[in-house]
Scaffold this motif. Structure first.
Motif, short mmCIF file in Angstrom:
data_model
loop_
_atom_site.label_atom_id
_atom_site.label_comp_id
_atom_site.label_asym_id
_atom_site.label_seq_id
_atom_site.Cartn_x
_atom_site.Cartn_y
_atom_site.Cartn_z
N ILE A 165 1.04 -1.18 0.06
CA ILE A 165 -0.09 -0.04 0.20
C ILE A 165 0.75 1.27 0.01
O ILE A 165 0.49 2.14 -0.81
CB ILE A 165 -0.95 -0.13 1.13
CG1 ILE A 165 -2.01 -1.12 1.17
CG2 ILE A 165 -1.63 1.25 1.31
CD1 ILE A 165 -2.90 -1.28 2.43
N GLN A 166 1.94 1.28 0.86
CA GLN A 166 2.76 2.58 0.89
C GLN A 166 3.43 2.60 -0.42
O GLN A 166 3.62 3.84 -0.77
CB GLN A 166 3.88 2.15 1.99
CG GLN A 166 4.89 3.33 2.27
CD GLN A 166 4.13 4.75 2.73
OE1 GLN A 166 3.22 4.60 3.65
NE2 GLN A 166 3.80 5.88 1.86
N MET A 167 3.99 1.59 -1.31
CA MET A 167 4.72 1.80 -2.57
C MET A 167 3.59 2.41 -3.40
O MET A 167 3.94 3.29 -4.20
CB MET A 167 4.93 0.24 -2.99
CG MET A 167 5.91 -0.28 -2.33
SD MET A 167 6.33 -2.28 -3.06
CE MET A 167 6.71 -1.73 -4.63
N GLU A 168 2.36 2.11 -3.38
CA GLU A 168 1.34 2.63 -4.40
C GLU A 168 1.14 4.22 -3.80
O GLU A 168 0.93 4.93 -4.82
CB GLU A 168 0.02 1.83 -4.46
CG GLU A 168 -0.13 0.58 -4.68
CD GLU A 168 0.11 0.37 -6.18
OE1 GLU A 168 0.09 1.30 -6.93
OE2 GLU A 168 0.72 -0.64 -6.64
N LEU A 169 1.07 4.41 -2.91
CA LEU A 169 1.02 5.69 -2.01
C LEU A 169 2.14 6.50 -2.68
O LEU A 169 2.11 7.73 -3.08
CB LEU A 169 0.85 5.90 -0.51
CG LEU A 169 -0.55 5.33 -0.12
CD1 LEU A 169 -0.70 5.45 1.39
CD2 LEU A 169 -1.69 5.87 -0.84
N ASN A 170 3.52 5.97 -2.58
CA ASN A 170 4.73 6.95 -2.94
C ASN A 170 4.52 7.11 -4.47
O ASN A 170 5.33 8.14 -4.76
CB ASN A 170 5.84 5.99 -2.67
CG ASN A 170 6.10 5.77 -1.03
OD1 ASN A 170 5.71 6.69 -0.43
ND2 ASN A 170 6.98 5.12 -0.90
N LYS A 171 3.79 6.32 -5.18
CA LYS A 171 3.67 6.72 -6.72
C LYS A 171 3.00 7.83 -6.85
O LYS A 171 3.26 8.73 -7.81
CB LYS A 171 3.02 5.49 -7.40
CG LYS A 171 3.89 4.33 -7.53
CD LYS A 171 3.07 3.36 -8.17
CE LYS A 171 3.68 2.04 -8.37
NZ LYS A 171 3.00 0.84 -8.94
N VAL A 172 1.93 8.31 -6.04
CA VAL A 172 1.14 9.68 -6.49
C VAL A 172 1.45 10.60 -5.57
O VAL A 172 0.81 11.64 -5.33
CB VAL A 172 -0.45 9.21 -6.17
CG1 VAL A 172 -0.50 8.14 -7.26
CG2 VAL A 172 -0.67 8.57 -5.04
N ALA A 173 2.37 10.36 -4.42
CA ALA A 173 2.79 11.49 -3.38
C ALA A 173 3.46 12.78 -4.08
O ALA A 173 4.39 12.60 -4.66
CB ALA A 173 3.74 10.74 -2.46
N ALA A 174 3.02 13.72 -3.67
CA ALA A 174 3.44 15.13 -4.17
C ALA A 174 4.37 15.69 -3.16
O ALA A 174 5.13 16.53 -3.78
CB ALA A 174 2.22 16.13 -4.36
N LEU A 175 4.44 15.13 -2.10
CA LEU A 175 5.28 15.64 -1.20
C LEU A 175 6.62 15.05 -1.01
O LEU A 175 6.36 13.80 -0.58
CB LEU A 175 4.84 16.15 0.14
CG LEU A 175 3.36 16.91 0.19
CD1 LEU A 175 2.61 17.04 1.45
CD2 LEU A 175 3.80 18.43 -0.46
#
Length: 212
Positions: free
Chosen positions: A201-211
């Motif tokens: 889940i964290q890997m997928e969030l890192n793909k779209v993280a703007a910060l």
């Protein structure tokens, strides 16, 4: 009937001397003719009927009611929750206002702190997932943790499956094909590999993280 000018006694017409006070009655008082009654003039004033030839004019409601100083918001782009507005990265694609997190460092800190940092990471994970999936009204990290404790971990498994559905939604928003992530995360959690599901889940969030 006439009145005596001295004692005001009522006398017969033509009486010359008042029998009550002996006063002389002038000839002008000997006869008291009743004045003719004049009927008042009650003529009705000339009432002018209003001119309704033009009929009732309906107010112009074209364009709907406009509140003074109020501008109708533009809903063409859908509802945007304050603080959850998506952005676009330099290469295009969906970007969320969340922070990218190093998975390796997160795991190491969780081991070193005997799981304390793991709880902190879980709070960040739930919150960032709600932000990225644009579901700010979904359950808070504290509520997810509380329900997991009350249900002896059962709700934690349910949440992992729901998290997979949110991940697929984020992938579609980023122009990627969904991968049935909910079922994958559910199987990992059932077999005791929930930490692996959290990392995915964290890997997928890192793909779209703007910060950063």
């Amino acid at each position: 009937m006439v009145l005596c000018p001295n004692c005001s006694a009522q006398l017969q017409d033509g009486t010359a001397v008042c029998p009550y006070c002996g006063a002389q009655i002038p000839s002008a008082f000997q006869q008291n003719p009743q004045p003719d009654y004049q009927q008042p003039n009650y003529q009705q004033p000339n009432y002018q009927q209003p001119n309704y030839q033009g009929g009732y004019q309906q107010p112009n409601y074209q364009g709907g009611y406009q509140q003074p100083g109020y501008q109708q918001p533009n809903y063409q782009g859908g509802y945007q929750q304050p603080g959850y507005q998506p952005t676009r990265g330099p290469m295009g694609g969906y970007r969320a206002n969340i922070k990218k997190r190093d998975i390796a460092i997160t795991i190491i800190l969780s081991i070193v702190t005997c799981g304390i940092y793991g709880l902190i990471w879980f709070f960040y994970l739930v919150n960032d997932l709600n932000v990225a999936a644009q579901t700010p009204t979904d359950k808070t990290p504290g509520m997810v943790l509380l329900l997991s404790i009350v249900t002896c971990g059962i709700y934690g498994i349910i949440w992992v499956y729901q998290a997979g559905e949110k991940v697929d939604k984020i992938r579609q928003m980023n122009g990627e094909a969904p991968s049935n992530s909910g079922l994958i995360y559910l199987l990992l959690s059932i077999f005791g590999l929930g930490i692996v599901a959290y990392c995915m889940i964290q890997m997928e969030l890192n793909k779209v993280a703007a910060l950063e």
